[in-house]
Design a protein around this motif. Structure first.
Motif, short mmCIF file in Angstrom:
data_model
loop_
_atom_site.label_atom_id
_atom_site.label_comp_id
_atom_site.label_asym_id
_atom_site.label_seq_id
_atom_site.Cartn_x
_atom_site.Cartn_y
_atom_site.Cartn_z
N PRO A 127 -4.51 41.43 74.76
CA PRO A 127 -3.50 41.68 73.73
C PRO A 127 -3.82 42.95 72.95
CG PRO A 127 -4.34 39.43 73.62
CD PRO A 127 -5.23 40.17 74.56
N SER A 128 -2.79 43.59 72.38
CA SER A 128 -3.01 44.81 71.60
C SER A 128 -3.99 44.59 70.46
CB SER A 128 -1.67 45.31 71.03
OG SER A 128 -0.91 45.95 72.03
N SER A 129 -3.97 43.38 69.87
CA SER A 129 -4.87 43.10 68.75
C SER A 129 -6.33 43.17 69.17
CB SER A 129 -4.56 41.71 68.18
OG SER A 129 -4.65 40.73 69.18
N LEU A 130 -6.63 42.90 70.44
CA LEU A 130 -8.01 42.96 70.92
C LEU A 130 -8.41 44.34 71.39
CD1 LEU A 130 -8.61 39.65 72.93
CD2 LEU A 130 -9.47 40.29 70.68
N ILE A 148 -1.27 49.46 65.73
CA ILE A 148 -1.00 48.45 64.69
C ILE A 148 -2.01 48.48 63.56
CG2 ILE A 148 0.23 46.87 66.22
CD1 ILE A 148 -2.38 45.36 66.64
N GLU A 149 -3.04 49.33 63.67
CA GLU A 149 -4.09 49.33 62.64
C GLU A 149 -4.37 50.74 62.16
OE1 GLU A 149 -7.73 47.43 63.73
OE2 GLU A 149 -6.74 45.70 64.65
N ASN A 150 -4.82 50.84 60.91
CA ASN A 150 -5.40 52.07 60.39
C ASN A 150 -6.90 51.83 60.27
OD1 ASN A 150 -3.02 53.63 60.06
ND2 ASN A 150 -2.51 52.43 58.24
N ASN A 151 -7.63 52.20 61.30
CA ASN A 151 -9.06 51.92 61.39
C ASN A 151 -9.82 53.24 61.43
OD1 ASN A 151 -11.67 51.29 62.24
ND2 ASN A 151 -10.99 49.51 63.40
N PRO A 152 -10.66 53.53 60.42
CA PRO A 152 -11.37 54.82 60.38
C PRO A 152 -12.35 55.00 61.54
CG PRO A 152 -12.22 53.31 58.69
CD PRO A 152 -10.99 52.68 59.26
N TYR A 161 7.59 55.44 71.96
CA TYR A 161 8.02 54.38 71.05
C TYR A 161 8.75 53.31 71.85
CZ TYR A 161 6.79 57.41 67.17
OH TYR A 161 6.10 58.20 66.29
N ASP A 162 8.44 52.07 71.52
CA ASP A 162 9.05 50.93 72.21
C ASP A 162 9.87 50.13 71.19
OD1 ASP A 162 9.67 49.13 74.18
OD2 ASP A 162 7.68 48.22 74.30
N THR A 163 10.74 49.27 71.67
CA THR A 163 11.46 48.33 70.80
C THR A 163 11.32 46.93 71.39
OG1 THR A 163 13.53 48.64 72.02
CG2 THR A 163 13.18 50.04 70.08
N PHE A 164 11.50 45.94 70.54
CA PHE A 164 11.57 44.55 71.00
C PHE A 164 13.03 44.13 70.94
CE2 PHE A 164 7.20 44.87 69.35
CZ PHE A 164 6.52 44.54 70.50
N SER A 194 2.56 34.52 73.09
CA SER A 194 1.51 33.86 72.32
C SER A 194 1.31 34.56 70.97
CB SER A 194 0.20 33.83 73.11
OG SER A 194 -0.19 35.15 73.47
N PRO A 195 0.77 33.84 69.97
CA PRO A 195 0.67 34.38 68.61
C PRO A 195 -0.21 35.62 68.47
CG PRO A 195 0.44 31.99 68.60
CD PRO A 195 0.41 32.42 70.04
N ASP A 196 -1.06 35.93 69.45
CA ASP A 196 -1.95 37.08 69.32
C ASP A 196 -1.33 38.38 69.83
OD1 ASP A 196 -1.93 36.45 71.98
OD2 ASP A 196 -4.11 36.39 72.24
N THR A 197 -0.02 38.38 70.11
CA THR A 197 0.64 39.59 70.60
C THR A 197 1.45 40.25 69.49
OG1 THR A 197 2.57 38.32 71.32
CG2 THR A 197 0.81 38.64 72.94
N VAL A 198 1.64 41.56 69.63
CA VAL A 198 2.39 42.32 68.62
C VAL A 198 3.84 41.85 68.57
CG1 VAL A 198 3.22 44.62 67.98
CG2 VAL A 198 0.88 44.32 68.83
#
Length: 299
Positions: A127-130, A148-152, A161-164, A194-198
């Motif tokens: 998943p993108s979150s991982l 999906i994150e601002n991570n230094p 760019y994608d759309t849902f 599943s809940p762990d997807t964007v």
């Protein structure tokens, strides 16, 4: 022991003189003597017979054979490193989502491996979150996913760019709706990722914002599974448009335009800010960033 000491010993064996060796190596005679003395002290043996003409002892001859091999290895290493600069090579571990791995990566990798056959790639689906977590921990070299994150600790660059969109079977009643809205989904069986997807997070937030309680009939872990269920009309799904391009061409799925879904989501390349970027990664990143957006989004 260092390479300079080995070169000095080899030069003495050829010139049979500390002075001549120093001239060839641009060293003073005391510096030549000090290098040989340092080697002899380290290995606790006499390598050079200092009587004129200077010759190597028996132990010095054995040492010379190994010294020449070591310098050959170093020369080969220099050439190898130089070749890697001129011809990128190496191994890249890519982390990406299942839908990107299926829809986007084949056209990227086919081009890339034709151009750079010495660069090997391994793909890990997640998943993108991982992806961010695995990039930051060094478990993957480069991630491709939703930004999906601002991570230094992580650098990123937008690729497209994608759309849902709401995808339905052409046989579903919503396929004929002229002005559907998000409210049209009340009581409609919905197949969710599943809940762990964007896509799922976006969908959940949207329903909460509009006070809609979705009628979820299935939760599946990949876009491929969701598409198959929607194709046989077991429900509708809010899913990445890029993941259903083939089904749209084949008319096995249809997009129902809903204004509330008209949000673009950046998809990009993700890599760790502090890690060493080898020549393979440099080339892969340069090629990815240089590709026009329609290379990723065309049907």
């Amino acid at each position: 022991m260092n390479m300079s000491q080995l070169e000095t010993l080899i030069t003495i064996s050829k010139t049979k003189s500390f002075r001549k060796a120093g001239e060839l190596l641009n060293l003073t005679q005391p510096a030549v003597s000090a290098q040989i003395k340092s080697l002899e002290d380290e290995f606790k043996t006499v390598l050079v017979d200092r009587n004129q003409p200077v010759t190597l002892t028996d132990r010095g001859q054995v040492f010379l054979e190994h010294a020449e091999r070591m310098l050959d290895i170093v020369d080969q290493l220099r050439l190898k490193l130089s070749d890697m600069e001129q011809t990128p090579q190496g191994h890249i571990v890519l982390g990406t989502t299942t839908s990107i791995a299926i829809q986007i990566l084949p056209r990227i990798l086919s081009y890339f491996q034709d151009q750079f056959p010495l660069i090997k790639t391994t793909i890990q689906s997640m998943p993108s979150s991982l992806i961010y977590q695995n990039v930051e921990q060094g478990l993957v070299d480069i991630g491709i996913g939703y930004l999906i994150e601002n991570n230094p600790q992580v650098l990123s660059s937008v690729l497209y760019y994608d759309t849902f969109d709401l995808a339905v079977s052409p046989l579903h009643p919503l396929a004929k709706e002229t002005e559907p809205t998000l409210d049209s989904l009340k009581d409609v069986p919905i197949i969710m990722l599943s809940p762990d997807t964007v896509g799922r997070r976006f969908t959940d937030e949207l329903f909460v914002r509009h006070n809609i309680e979705p009628h979820i009939v299935m939760e599946l872990s990949s876009s491929e599974e969701v598409k198959r269920m929607v194709e046989i009309n077991l429900g509708v799904a809010i899913i990445s448009r890029q993941s259903i391009l083939r089904e749209l061409r084949q008319n096995t799925l249809k997009i129902v335009p809903i204004p509330e879904l008209a949000v673009t989501h950046p998809v990009g390349v993700i890599y760790k800010a502090s890690r060493y970027v080898n020549s393979a990664m440099q080339q892969f990143l340069a090629d990815l960033k240089g590709m026009p957006e329609d290379h990723f989004t065309r049907e």
